[in-house]
Enzyme design. Structure first.
Site, PDB file in Angstrom:
ATOM      1  N   ASP A   1     -14.039 -12.759  10.797  1.00 21.22           N
ATOM      2  CA  ASP A   1     -13.020 -12.008  10.053  1.00 21.22           C
ATOM      3  C   ASP A   1     -13.388 -10.522   9.976  1.00 21.22           C
ATOM      4  O   ASP A   1     -13.067  -9.841   8.998  1.00 21.22           O
ATOM      5  CB  ASP A   1     -12.806 -12.595   8.642  1.00 21.22           C
TER       6      ASP A   1
ATOM      7  N   ARG B   1       0.793  -1.242   0.000  1.00 20.84           N
ATOM      8  CA  ARG B   1       0.000   0.000   0.000  1.00 20.84           C
ATOM      9  C   ARG B   1       0.816   1.278   0.000  1.00 20.84           C
ATOM     10  O   ARG B   1       0.245   2.358   0.024  1.00 20.84           O
ATOM     11  CB  ARG B   1      -1.006  -0.011   1.156  1.00 20.84           C
TER      12      ARG B   1
HETATM   13 CA    CA Z   1      -8.533 -11.205   7.820  1.00 23.81          CA
END
Ligand code: CA
Length: 722
Positions: A331, A142
């Site tokens: 998640d 990034r």
């Molecule tokens: Ca993850």
């Protein structure tokens, strides 16, 4: 009258002087001059973009307005450059002193003349490509940080490297992780008070998360803050010891898979810093394994998973935390971008930190105390929790949200969140936060008989069960197939002011500018500008050929304003979702090299077409294996291969489409790759430690079966109608 006029003029001059003290442009600086004072004064040098979110507040707002809502229709390509890697692009460029520093996949760094596009240097950290299988979501990067003549990059194999800004020559290189474990670095470093701060990723496979500060001068470790306890809940000699002893250890049971997997809690993206309070903010990721029933049967909160953590940048000392998703099991990371702003709420000026984490709620938090001010759904279809109780600060979960065996109902969001890494932006002119949001529902399924396997995919949720035809049918019937939205969110009114709908999910990061514009790329291969106040139809768009999903930036050189973005084909959804998620993006495919795209008013450069080669649908071999073997192979495929090779073996074209590859044609040829690691150097590591030979053969049976199934379907579809 004259005296009165002179007096009035004096007041005006005084006012100008006072104004000038805080806002007047400062003299130009070079990369060698970038330090804390320069980043704090970034608003007085709007021509440059010197830290990840432009300022320490990370608002991704450029005050520049030479390009604005009246002339943006004349925006054209100033220059473009092809990067040398063909995987996903998530990089936000940095621009100072006429030079752009940008990363591509595999953590490669490039420096360009930001006006002409001439490449000045390239640095390749020469990552062992077999580590690519430890990257859950493509081998992306990034971006870099700049500080006192150095450029810093984190690498996919867990190193932090300092380069000379002028030449790209390496100054120091430190290993920040245990490289025998599936750690990766995809996030951009931040530099605060001479410390380079970096986290890591790997929670899908099984690691223990932490953030580390290294001295910018020589790479020596200054402090480390762990985000989960060690298995014995004893001191690590780390900055986090005190808070774990006082309050975090007790939020974990004493048994469960976390004691082997490390518990997760990786900090792979969002950070921000308030220099007045001298507090930095870090977003913390999901649990490992995801499934809390397996991770921690005691079902406690599990600090600091899915939390926003406030710490001191010089020492790593804990200040406060807010946990967005206690007992995380889906998640639902809180690693998403963090931004600081000053808002007038209920008549009071509040200094806030804001986040739109995966879980679908937009949080406004007092950044001094950690007090929760508001938490509201930025996607109204979010169904895992009804609301957040502002008294307790806790979400009120839906009755069936914690998937009981074998599967829960359709849930929104799924593991890719209602918003992911794609940067959001805030415009102080409109008071709006622009969120690249989406709908990607899933069916979570408890994985029976799960056991943690070192280095392997370890979520404890069964992806094969989630892909059952009944589950897909439910998804479609619920009208909850993937879609996207650019949400212009009013953080004071706690609702959207305007929304742009996209037919597909997973659209790009956002830039807001002083020209009343917001820029966003989309998965359909278009880069667009919208009216920041009103939204509506795009004021401008450009065919980028491949999606420009990264965070766009803006800068000014010689009186011209530039808009820059990186584009490519890859990142988590296209990699795992395969062709099934390529709505509107059917042109993408293999061998798409990443690009930097830079625009200015009247830009007339042309983008050479680079449409990829799409293989013919020729089946790889004849079907073999019993129905039971194929079914076993399918289960193994979904839980070992899918995240890279795609849902139901439908590759998004980033890595080999196994349906049309010769590799699965023979037992020996397949084993050479999957067991012996023949293509490890290009990213396909050996699965020898993770899969038995008979399991590999079952996976091959499933792939060949899918190959024949789809070849027949494509052939049938190609027949002219009778
Ligand atoms: Ca993850």
């Amino acid at each position: 009258m004259k005296r009165f006029g002179a007096w009035l003029g004096g007041v005006a001059l005084l006012a100008l002087a006072a104004c000038g003290e805080s806002n007047a442009p400062l003299p130009a600086i070079t990369a060698a001059d970038v330090d804390g004072a320069a980043i704090i004064a970034a608003d007085r040098r709007p021509d440059i973009w010197i830290s990840h979110g432009r300022t320490y507040s990370e608002q991704r707002y450029s005050p520049l307005k030479l390009v604005n809502d009246t002339n943006v229709k004349d925006l054209g390509l100033a220059w473009t450059s092809e990067l040398d890697t063909n995987r996903g692009m998530e990089s936000t460029p940095i621009v100072i002193d006429g030079v752009m520093y940008v990363t591509s996949a595999w953590s490669v760094v490039y420096a360009y003349n930001a006006k002409t596009g001439e490449r000045l240097w390239k640095f390749d950290p020469e990552v062992d490509k077999s580590r690519g299988v430890s990257a859950c979501c493509d081998v992306v990067n990034r971006g870099v940080a700049i500080w006192q003549g150095n450029v810093f990059v984190g690498t996919i194999d867990g190193r932090l490297i300092a380069l000379d800004t002028k030449t790209g020559a390496k100054k120091w290189d430190v290993v920040t992780v245990d490289q025998s474990k599936p750690y990766t670095i995809t996030g951009a470093p931040r530099v605060i008070k001479g410390n380079v701060i970096i986290g890591n990723g790997g929670a899908e496979f099984g690691v223990r998360g932490y953030i580390t500060a290294y001295s910018a001068a020589d790479g020596k470790q200054v402090w480390r803050f762990f985000t989960t306890p060690n298995p014995t809940k004893t001191a690590d000699g780390a900055a986090s010891d005190k808070v774990f002893a006082e309050k975090a250890n007790e939020t974990w049971g004493d048994t469960g898979e976390w004691t082997e997997s490390g518990g997760g809690g990786t900090a792979w993206d969002g950070m921000a810093y308030d220099p007045d309070l001298d507090i930095m903010y870090v977003g913390i990721g999901n649990g490992s394994p995801w499934n809390q029933r397996l991770r921690d049967p005691a079902a406690k909160d599990n600090l600091f998973l899915s939390s926003i953590l406030a710490i001191k940048p010089e020492t790593g000392e804990y200040v406060w935390h807010y946990q967005t998703t206690p007992g995380e099991t889906w998640d639902y990371t809180a690693t998403q971008p963090l931004m600081l702003a000053e808002l007038k709420i209920d008549g009071k000026d509040r200094k806030v930190v804001m986040q739109a984490p995966k879980n679908g709620f937009f949080y406004v938090i007092d950044r001094k105390t950690g007090e929760l001010i508001s938490a509201d759904k930025y996607q109204d279809n979010v169904n895992w929790a009804t609301h957040v109780d502002l008294k307790t600060g806790r979400p009120v979960e839906a009755a069936n949200a914690r998937y009981e065996s074998p599967q829960s109902a359709l849930q929104i969001p799924g593991p890719l969140g209602s918003h992911n890494w794609h940067p959001m932006a805030f415009s102080p002119d409109t008071g709006l936060v622009y969120i690249p949001a989406h709908t990607l529902p899933t069916i979570y399924a408890n994985m029976e008989n799960f056991r943690y396997r070192p280095g392997a995919w370890n979520t404890g949720t069964d992806f094969a069960a989630a892909a059952l035809p009944t589950a897909m049918a439910e998804r479609i019937a619920a009208g909850a197939a993937s879609k996207g939205q650019l949400v212009a969110w009013d953080p004071i009114a706690k609702k959207p002011r305007w929304v742009v709908d996209y037919p597909n999910a997973w659209n790009g990061g956002v830039l807001a500018t002083g020209g009343n514009l917001v820029f966003q790329g989309a998965l359909d291969g278009r880069f667009r500008a919208y009216d920041a106040a009103k939204g509506g139809e795009p004021l401008w768009q450009f065919d980028t050929q491949y999606p420009a999903l990264s965070g766009p930036i803006s800068y000014e050189i010689d009186g011209e304003q530039y808009i820059a973005v990186t584009a490519g084909w890859g990142t988590a959804l296209p990699l795992a979702g395969g062709t099934g998620n390529r709505d509107g993006a059917a042109r993408m495919g293999a061998s798409v090299m990443g690009r930097v795209l830079v625009y200015k008013i009247g830009g007339a450069a042309k983008l050479e077409p680079n449409y990829p080669f799409v293989p013919d649908p020729v089946p790889t071999a004849e079907d073999f294996g019993s129905a039971a073997v194929v079914e076993h192979g399918k289960e193994l495929y979904f839980n070992n291969c899918m995240v890279c090779h795609g849902d139901s073996v439908q590759s998004g074209g980033i890595v080999t489409d196994l349906r049309w590859s010769g590799v699965p044609a023979t037992k020996d040829g397949f084993a050479e790759v999957v067991i012996d690691g023949k293509y490890a150097s290009s990213g396909m590591a050996s699965f020898k430690q993770k899969l038995a030979p008979e399991d590999v053969e079952a996976i091959r049976a499933y792939i060949v079966n899918r190959s024949n199934e789809d070849a027949a379907a494509i052939k049938a579809a190609a027949q002219p109608p009778k």
